[in-house]
Structures are given as structure tokens and as C-alpha cells.
Design a protein around this motif. Structure first.
Motif, PDB file in Angstrom:
ATOM      1  N   ALA A   3       0.851  -1.188   0.000  1.00  0.00           N
ATOM      2  CA  ALA A   3       0.000   0.000   0.000  1.00  0.00           C
ATOM      3  C   ALA A   3       0.885   1.236   0.000  1.00  0.00           C
ATOM      4  CB  ALA A   3      -0.906   0.009   1.225  1.00  0.00           C
ATOM      5  N   THR A   4       0.343   2.307  -0.555  1.00  0.00           N
ATOM      6  CA  THR A   4       1.051   3.582  -0.579  1.00  0.00           C
ATOM      7  C   THR A   4       0.032   4.709  -0.642  1.00  0.00           C
ATOM      8  OG1 THR A   4       2.890   4.774  -1.606  1.00  0.00           O
ATOM      9  CG2 THR A   4       1.296   3.755  -3.104  1.00  0.00           C
ATOM     10  N   TRP A   5       0.480   5.897  -0.392  1.00  0.00           N
ATOM     11  CA  TRP A   5      -0.361   7.088  -0.496  1.00  0.00           C
ATOM     12  C   TRP A   5       0.016   7.882  -1.733  1.00  0.00           C
ATOM     13  CZ3 TRP A   5      -4.512   8.282   2.341  1.00  0.00           C
ATOM     14  CH2 TRP A   5      -4.688   7.621   3.559  1.00  0.00           C
ATOM     15  N   GLY A  56       8.091   5.950  -1.970  1.00  0.00           N
ATOM     16  CA  GLY A  56       9.284   6.091  -2.792  1.00  0.00           C
ATOM     17  C   GLY A  56       9.619   4.847  -3.594  1.00  0.00           C
ATOM     18  N   THR A  57      10.905   4.511  -3.601  1.00  0.00           N
ATOM     19  CA  THR A  57      11.392   3.379  -4.386  1.00  0.00           C
ATOM     20  C   THR A  57      10.779   2.059  -3.930  1.00  0.00           C
ATOM     21  OG1 THR A  57      13.471   4.549  -4.774  1.00  0.00           O
ATOM     22  CG2 THR A  57      13.473   2.184  -5.175  1.00  0.00           C
ATOM     23  N   ALA A 116      11.946   3.611 -11.627  1.00  0.00           N
ATOM     24  CA  ALA A 116      12.109   5.065 -11.470  1.00  0.00           C
ATOM     25  C   ALA A 116      10.924   5.831 -12.059  1.00  0.00           C
ATOM     26  CB  ALA A 116      13.410   5.528 -12.107  1.00  0.00           C
ATOM     27  N   GLU A 117      10.402   5.376 -13.185  1.00  0.00           N
ATOM     28  CA  GLU A 117       9.251   6.047 -13.801  1.00  0.00           C
ATOM     29  C   GLU A 117       7.981   5.828 -12.988  1.00  0.00           C
ATOM     30  OE1 GLU A 117       8.710   5.391 -18.001  1.00  0.00           O
ATOM     31  OE2 GLU A 117      10.879   5.370 -18.337  1.00  0.00           O
ATOM     32  N   VAL A 118       7.825   4.640 -12.440  1.00  0.00           N
ATOM     33  CA  VAL A 118       6.664   4.367 -11.584  1.00  0.00           C
ATOM     34  C   VAL A 118       6.765   5.213 -10.316  1.00  0.00           C
ATOM     35  CG1 VAL A 118       5.449   2.603 -10.242  1.00  0.00           C
ATOM     36  CG2 VAL A 118       6.314   2.060 -12.537  1.00  0.00           C
TER      37      VAL A 118
END
Length: 128
Positions: free
Chosen positions: A25-27, A78-79, A100-102
């Protein structure tokens, strides 16, 4: 499965799980999300007097920083988020963009979060 819970077009909580890839999960636009979880006090004192345009709640910044820290601790960013997203996409047979693009798509904050989410989908190989 990949889903996004959008908060008023300003922020989104994105989570996904694959058959072999673990839940991640991410924001999207976490600073806006923090603004919905920690509300600043109104600029009026107990007597209803307006405190002025430049008044700042002295406790708000610390509360917002603590909320953001907690939200980041509970999700990837981030990464790490981009790497998990790319792994999820590859498991699903998609052809995602490089990590990096994602990551760039995940961390952009200059667009409506719906537009940002569709950009993330595109970078993951989903033509949305």
C-alpha cells in the motif's frame, strides 16, 4: 487486485495484492491526506474573537508531522512502493515502466489525484 480509495480528489490510499506478491500500500499525495486526518483549529479564541489571517495553530504542525510519520510507517513510499508496484504488475503479466518512472508517477503532487492514479496505472502497463 489493485484499488484506490480517493479522498476528495486530493489524495488516495492505493493498495494491491497478487497471487504471489504480498499486499502493498502507498499514499498518493500524502500531504493532502494528512490534512484530512489532522484538522487545524479554527482561527477563533474561546470568546469567538478572530485571531487574524496569520494565526497558526501552534500544535497543528507537530500533530500533522506525527500523523504523516505514522501513515508512512504503515505503508510503502518512494522506491519501495514503486518496486512493489512493478513486481505486482509483472506478476499479472503486464509490462510496467522502469521502477524510477513508476516512482515518479507515485510521488507527483501537481495533478488531481484521479489523474495521478491513471498515470500510475499507465506506468504499470494498464492502459486506463
Amino acid at each position: 487486485m489493485l484499488a484506490a480509495d480517493v479522498i476528495d480528489s486530493s489524495a488516495a490510499y492505493v493498495d494491491a495484492i497478487g497471487v504471489r506478491t504480498p499486499l502493498w500500500a502507498t499514499w498518493l499525495n500524502i500531504d493532502s491526506a494528512v490534512g484530512y486526518t489532522v484538522l487545524a483549529s479554527s482561527p477563533f479564541d474561546e470568546g469567538g474573537n478572530y485571531l487574524g489571517d496569520d494565526w497558526v495553530d501552534p500544535e497543528y504542525e507537530a500533530e500533522a508531522a506525527a500523523a504523516k510519520k505514522r501513515m508512512l510507517a504503515e505503508t510503502l513510499s518512494g522506491t519501495a512502493a514503486a518496486t512493489a508496484a512493478v513486481a505486482w504488475a509483472r506478476e499479472g503479466g503486464l509490462s510496467p515502466a522502469p521502477v524510477a518512472e513508476v516512482e515518479t508517477a507515485l510521488t507527483t503532487t501537481e495533478v488531481f489525484v484521479g489523474d495521478q492514479f491513471f498515470e500510475v496505472l499507465n506506468r504499470l502497463g494498464i492502459n486506463a
